[in-house]
Design a protein around this motif. Structure first.
Motif, PDB file in Angstrom:
ATOM      1  N   GLU A 217       0.849  -1.191   0.000  1.00  0.00           N
ATOM      2  CA  GLU A 217       0.000   0.000   0.000  1.00  0.00           C
ATOM      3  C   GLU A 217       0.881   1.236   0.000  1.00  0.00           C
ATOM      4  N   ILE A 218       0.634   2.142  -0.916  1.00  0.00           N
ATOM      5  CA  ILE A 218       1.379   3.394  -0.949  1.00  0.00           C
ATOM      6  C   ILE A 218       0.412   4.564  -0.823  1.00  0.00           C
ATOM      7  N   ARG A 219       0.874   5.615  -0.174  1.00  0.00           N
ATOM      8  CA  ARG A 219       0.089   6.839  -0.040  1.00  0.00           C
ATOM      9  C   ARG A 219       0.888   7.992  -0.613  1.00  0.00           C
ATOM     10  N   ILE A 220       0.254   8.771  -1.462  1.00  0.00           N
ATOM     11  CA  ILE A 220       0.912   9.911  -2.106  1.00  0.00           C
ATOM     12  C   ILE A 220       0.236  11.183  -1.618  1.00  0.00           C
TER      13      ILE A 220
ATOM     14  N   LYS B  32      -1.753  10.195  -9.119  1.00  0.00           N
ATOM     15  CA  LYS B  32      -2.279  11.382  -8.468  1.00  0.00           C
ATOM     16  C   LYS B  32      -2.315  11.178  -6.955  1.00  0.00           C
ATOM     17  N   GLN B  33      -2.621  12.234  -6.253  1.00  0.00           N
ATOM     18  CA  GLN B  33      -2.695  12.176  -4.803  1.00  0.00           C
ATOM     19  C   GLN B  33      -3.738  11.147  -4.369  1.00  0.00           C
ATOM     20  N   GLY B  34      -3.361  10.295  -3.413  1.00  0.00           N
ATOM     21  CA  GLY B  34      -4.289   9.272  -2.954  1.00  0.00           C
ATOM     22  C   GLY B  34      -3.569   8.043  -2.442  1.00  0.00           C
ATOM     23  N   THR B  35      -4.322   6.971  -2.217  1.00  0.00           N
ATOM     24  CA  THR B  35      -3.792   5.703  -1.709  1.00  0.00           C
ATOM     25  C   THR B  35      -3.989   4.625  -2.767  1.00  0.00           C
ATOM     26  N   TYR B  36      -2.955   3.798  -2.981  1.00  0.00           N
ATOM     27  CA  TYR B  36      -2.989   2.761  -4.011  1.00  0.00           C
ATOM     28  C   TYR B  36      -2.555   1.433  -3.395  1.00  0.00           C
ATOM     29  N   LEU B  37      -3.129   0.353  -3.914  1.00  0.00           N
ATOM     30  CA  LEU B  37      -2.848  -0.984  -3.387  1.00  0.00           C
ATOM     31  C   LEU B  37      -2.374  -1.891  -4.519  1.00  0.00           C
ATOM     32  N   PHE B  38      -1.270  -2.585  -4.284  1.00  0.00           N
ATOM     33  CA  PHE B  38      -0.710  -3.531  -5.247  1.00  0.00           C
ATOM     34  C   PHE B  38      -0.536  -4.873  -4.538  1.00  0.00           C
ATOM     35  N   SER B  39      -0.508  -5.954  -5.302  1.00  0.00           N
ATOM     36  CA  SER B  39      -0.276  -7.271  -4.705  1.00  0.00           C
ATOM     37  C   SER B  39       0.711  -8.070  -5.542  1.00  0.00           C
ATOM     38  N   ILE B  40       1.454  -8.937  -4.858  1.00  0.00           N
ATOM     39  CA  ILE B  40       2.431  -9.817  -5.501  1.00  0.00           C
ATOM     40  C   ILE B  40       2.101 -11.242  -5.070  1.00  0.00           C
ATOM     41  N   PRO B  41       1.600 -12.110  -5.976  1.00  0.00           N
ATOM     42  CA  PRO B  41       1.241 -13.485  -5.616  1.00  0.00           C
ATOM     43  C   PRO B  41       2.490 -14.346  -5.423  1.00  0.00           C
ATOM     44  N   LEU B  42       2.631 -14.933  -4.242  1.00  0.00           N
ATOM     45  CA  LEU B  42       3.802 -15.737  -3.918  1.00  0.00           C
ATOM     46  C   LEU B  42       3.392 -17.144  -3.510  1.00  0.00           C
ATOM     47  N   LEU B  43       4.347 -18.062  -3.602  1.00  0.00           N
ATOM     48  CA  LEU B  43       4.137 -19.444  -3.156  1.00  0.00           C
ATOM     49  C   LEU B  43       5.300 -19.823  -2.239  1.00  0.00           C
TER      50      LEU B  43
END
Length: 280
Positions: free
Chosen positions: A182-185, A232-243
């Motif tokens: 999660e990143i916040r700008i 842009k300004q705000g919060t973004y969510l990324f995911s990395i699928p792992l095993l």
């Protein structure tokens, strides 16, 4: 409205412009309005047009000019490019007429030297300091950055980053899991961002997808790197699928977000320790 009042020689206040100027993470000024953060560049251009012949500090004008030139994109249409050129060319012409000689910098400190050839780059080690003196010629844009190895979280700029797993810090072999980022700008617009996310040594990739808001994603054996052209300004969510594959206790190195062309503007997580247990 202020620019129209100026053009028609009606009363206006410079403070109405300067109060809308903010300081970017790399130390340069830009204009923005909380009600229209996506229009930051256009507002900066208007602010520059208003202030360029006003009795304000020259460093303020140069700062706004740097911000405008830094954000130029090849995808702009002719009208937008023409608007920029009409605004900045008079100032550049004045500089050339008043300072026809090449720019000269004097470095004092660890390296005493005169600099007349640009671009110029110099690296120093911890504890070394230099004093930069502009002696003559055209204005020079100076950018500084530093790199250090850290295990502690750092979020003292316009970014914040946080990572976690679906199952907390204890994973199970053979059971797919997502590493969430999660990143916040906090600034109106951020360009050319790089998000670097290390993965635990006991894991492999379950899948290698790419998501919305990403320009490119690179999967390395020890980390995933996500590139975003603009957020842009705000919060973004990324995911990395792992095993998880191998049981044990592992260190998870800090994740980092930074502007690719201003690496000093960054934020990191702290180093973590995770455990991978065998599936019974």
């Amino acid at each position: 409205m202020i620019e129209l009042r100026k053009q028609n020689r009606l009363p206006y206040s410079i403070e109405e412009v300067t109060e809308h100027l903010a300081l970017s993470g790399n130390g340069y000024r830009y204009a923005w309005d909380r009600n229209a953060p996506e229009e930051s560049y256009d507002l900066t251009l208007i602010a520059y047009r208003i202030l360029q012949d006003e009795p304000v500090e020259e460093t303020l004008k140069v700062s706004l000019l740097y911000t405008l030139l830094k954000e130029v994109k090849s995808s702009w249409n002719t009208y937008k490019k023409a608007q920029l050129l009409m605004a900045v060319l008079p100032q550049i012409k004045n500089w050339l007429q008043s300072a026809p000689v090449a720019a000269t910098l004097l470095l004092e400190g660890t390296a005493n030297r005169k600099v007349t050839q640009f671009p110029f780059r110099q690296e120093t080690t911890t504890g070394e300091t230099d004093r930069i003196i502009h002696t003559k010629g055209l204005p020079v844009f100076v950018s500084t950055s530093y790199r250090q190895q850290t295990t502690e979280a750092k979020a003292d700029g316009p970014f914040a980053i946080h990572t976690w797993f679906d199952e907390g810090d204890t994973l199970t072999t053979g059971r797919p899991v997502n590493l969430w980022v999660e990143i916040r700008i906090d600034k109106p617009n951020s360009n050319y961002l790089m998000i670097e996310v290390p993965i635990p040594a006991g894991c492999i990739y379950d899948r290698k997808p790419m998501f919305k808001n990403e320009t490119h994603r690179e999967y390395f054996k020890e980390k995933t790197v996500i590139f975003c052209s603009q957020l842009k300004q705000g919060t973004y969510l990324f995911s990395i699928p792992l095993l998880p594959r191998f049981a044990g206790t592992y260190h998870l190195n800090p994740a980092k977000i930074e502007e690719m062309y201003s690496p000093g503007i960054s934020s990191t997580t702290q180093m973590k320790q995770i455990r991978i247990r065998k599936d019974n």
